[in-house]
Design a protein around this motif. Structure first.
Motif, PDB file in Angstrom:
ATOM      1  N   LEU A 190       1.210  -1.445   0.328  1.00  0.00           N
ATOM      2  CA  LEU A 190      -0.008  -0.426   0.105  1.00  0.00           C
ATOM      3  C   LEU A 190       0.794   1.625   0.254  1.00  0.00           C
ATOM      4  CD1 LEU A 190      -2.890   1.291   0.545  1.00  0.00           C
ATOM      5  CD2 LEU A 190      -2.807   1.165   2.960  1.00  0.00           C
ATOM      6  N   LYS A 191       0.458   2.538  -0.849  1.00  0.00           N
ATOM      7  CA  LYS A 191       1.555   3.640  -0.790  1.00  0.00           C
ATOM      8  C   LYS A 191       0.224   4.597  -1.005  1.00  0.00           C
ATOM      9  CE  LYS A 191       3.965   2.143  -4.663  1.00  0.00           C
ATOM     10  NZ  LYS A 191       4.927   3.252  -5.909  1.00  0.00           N
ATOM     11  N   THR A 192       0.411   5.440  -0.020  1.00  0.00           N
ATOM     12  CA  THR A 192      -0.583   6.356  -0.241  1.00  0.00           C
ATOM     13  C   THR A 192       0.101   7.754  -0.985  1.00  0.00           C
ATOM     14  OG1 THR A 192       0.043   7.005   1.405  1.00  0.00           O
ATOM     15  CG2 THR A 192      -1.975   6.156   1.892  1.00  0.00           C
ATOM     16  N   VAL A 193      -0.432   8.391  -1.482  1.00  0.00           N
ATOM     17  CA  VAL A 193      -0.232   9.852  -3.269  1.00  0.00           C
ATOM     18  C   VAL A 193       0.156  10.211  -1.612  1.00  0.00           C
ATOM     19  CG1 VAL A 193      -2.343  10.677  -2.387  1.00  0.00           C
ATOM     20  CG2 VAL A 193      -0.394  11.092  -4.642  1.00  0.00           C
ATOM     21  N   ARG A 194       1.835  10.540  -2.238  1.00  0.00           N
ATOM     22  CA  ARG A 194       2.730  11.824  -1.534  1.00  0.00           C
ATOM     23  C   ARG A 194       2.436  13.333  -2.180  1.00  0.00           C
ATOM     24  NH1 ARG A 194       7.863  13.255  -2.152  1.00  0.00           N
ATOM     25  NH2 ARG A 194       8.052  11.714  -3.924  1.00  0.00           N
ATOM     26  N   TYR A 195       1.811  13.942  -1.664  1.00  0.00           N
ATOM     27  CA  TYR A 195       1.909  15.662  -2.609  1.00  0.00           C
ATOM     28  C   TYR A 195       3.037  15.871  -3.310  1.00  0.00           C
ATOM     29  CZ  TYR A 195      -3.128  14.756  -1.894  1.00  0.00           C
ATOM     30  OH  TYR A 195      -4.796  14.532  -1.769  1.00  0.00           O
ATOM     31  N   ARG A 196       3.571  16.307  -4.149  1.00  0.00           N
ATOM     32  CA  ARG A 196       4.656  17.352  -4.473  1.00  0.00           C
ATOM     33  C   ARG A 196       4.146  18.488  -4.965  1.00  0.00           C
ATOM     34  NH1 ARG A 196       7.544  12.054  -7.688  1.00  0.00           N
ATOM     35  NH2 ARG A 196       4.661  11.516  -7.765  1.00  0.00           N
ATOM     36  N   THR A 197       5.543  19.154  -4.785  1.00  0.00           N
ATOM     37  CA  THR A 197       5.085  20.881  -6.099  1.00  0.00           C
ATOM     38  C   THR A 197       4.982  20.133  -7.481  1.00  0.00           C
ATOM     39  OG1 THR A 197       7.602  21.443  -5.981  1.00  0.00           O
ATOM     40  CG2 THR A 197       6.608  22.187  -4.193  1.00  0.00           C
ATOM     41  N   GLN A 198       4.807  21.523  -7.907  1.00  0.00           N
ATOM     42  CA  GLN A 198       4.879  21.295  -9.484  1.00  0.00           C
ATOM     43  C   GLN A 198       5.888  21.208  -9.984  1.00  0.00           C
ATOM     44  OE1 GLN A 198       3.606  24.884 -11.846  1.00  0.00           O
ATOM     45  NE2 GLN A 198       3.187  23.802 -13.451  1.00  0.00           N
ATOM     46  N   GLU A 199       6.949  22.358  -9.866  1.00  0.00           N
ATOM     47  CA  GLU A 199       8.323  21.904 -10.002  1.00  0.00           C
ATOM     48  C   GLU A 199       9.576  20.170  -9.409  1.00  0.00           C
ATOM     49  OE1 GLU A 199       7.309  24.483  -7.752  1.00  0.00           O
ATOM     50  OE2 GLU A 199       7.642  26.095  -9.435  1.00  0.00           O
TER      51      GLU A 199
END
Length: 360
Positions: free
Chosen positions: A4-13
């Motif tokens: 299981l891998k939850t989404v990791r939010y990243r910047t647009q850059e």
């Protein structure tokens, strides 16, 4: 070891810098950033259009788009055919959202849409058993790869829900400010919600879902929709804003007032109980609608840039428009789903021609 891998939010850059498709793969050269963005947008557009043909609920289609973006944030466009990936995303989202369609139906609609100008390929895929089985087997392999890439994390929060809640808050606040015009208040709030739904739909062609939680995207789209409605009201009233939307006050102040307004429904509360009730509601609301103004600006900038982008490829995002100030936007009136996206009169709206609105 858990898969299981939850989404990791990243910047647009970060997303752009670390996109796997920038690097060569399987003897194919790396793609430039503009091409990667276009492939993200065209894939999302195809999923939306095929989802409508499949009569999927809008939530099912949005889930498929989320899977598509998340897949290509980890995988190469050069290695995985985006048509097969989009098909696998639609097939999987249908099962996840309890609106399943047979794989053959999904494949038929996707390949009919993709090769609508090449009937020979359509006929070969649909009528030739060997070709169809090859396509089907490949889609199932891609679906398995998709499951591992998203880490079997099927839960997808939807921005629409948060915009609907903001519509309710807006109606309550307008009724408080203008108790004599409840019908007008509701129509205005519904109109803003319609614009917000359109923005959420179109913003799914970007990778915002990998940068920000759904709640923040819903807030940003509702805020931008309110700005568009304000612009439209000014254009119809010789530059004078509608009194219902702040009457000339800065929009961010008016929007903050909506978020801070609490309608005290329970009767018979003592002053201390009333104060506690308001405090609890505000705390709950702050947790739900917690977003920095800088993040709203970042999301709005990406959405507006999407509308301004021009493409020579078939399936372009919008008909090219003339350059205009960054704070401008294009307003599109079209319903999300029959019976689901209220128009100005509380019923589905037929989409008129697209309009360009000037900056505030």
């Amino acid at each position: 070891m858990s898969l299981l891998k939850t989404v990791r939010y990243r910047t647009q850059e970060e997303l752009e810098k670390n996109s796997p498709s920038l690097k060569p793969c399987n003897g194919k050269a790396g793609l430039n950033l503009a091409t990667i963005k276009r492939l993200h947008a065209l894939g999302a557009k195809a999923i939306h259009e095929v989802g409508q043909k499949l009569q999927y609920p809008v939530v099912t289609t949005a889930t498929a788009v989320f899977y598509y973006h998340r897949f290509y944030a980890e995988q190469h466009f050069q290695e995985h055919d985006r048509l097969q990936v989009a098909t696998a995303c639609l097939f999987l989202s249908g099962k996840v959202e309890d609106t399943p369609k047979p794989l053959k139906v999904v494949i038929t609609e996707m390949y009919t849409h993709r090769f609508k100008k090449d009937l020979s390929i359509q006929k070969r895929v649909m009528d030739d058993a060997t070709t169809y089985n090859l396509v089907k087997d490949r889609v199932l392999v891609v679906e398995r790869s998709l499951l591992y890439t998203i880490g079997f994390d099927f839960n997808v929060d939807q921005s629409y829900v948060h915009s609907v809640h903001l519509r309710q808050l807006t109606t309550q606040y307008l009724d408080h400010r203008n108790p004599e015009g409840k019908g007008d208040n509701k129509r205005l709030a519904d109109y803003v919600l319609q614009a917000a739904f359109n923005l959420i739909n179109d913003s799914q062609r970007l990778t915002l879902c990998l940068q920000f939680p759904a709640s923040q995207i819903g807030i940003a789209c509702f805020y931008l929709a309110m700005k568009l409605v304000l612009l439209e009201s000014r254009s119809k009233n010789d530059g004078k804003p509608t009194p219902l939307l702040g009457g000339g006050r800065p929009l961010y102040e008016f929007f903050t007032d909506i978020l801070n307004y609490v309608e005290v429904s329970p009767r018979g509360l003592t002053p201390s109980q009333r104060e506690k009730y308001v405090s609890e509601r505000l705390k709950e609301r702050n947790e739900r609608f917690k977003v920095a103004s800088e993040d709203i600006h970042k999301m709005s900038k990406q959405i507006i840039s999407m509308y301004e982008r021009q493409s020579l490829e078939e399936g372009e995002i919008l008909t090219p428009v003339k350059p205009h100030p960054p704070s401008g936007a294009v307003k599109r009136e079209r319903p999300l789903e029959p019976g689901k996206a209220p128009g100005t009169n509380g019923s589905p709206q037929v989409a008129p021609a697209e309009k360009k609105l000037k900056s505030v």
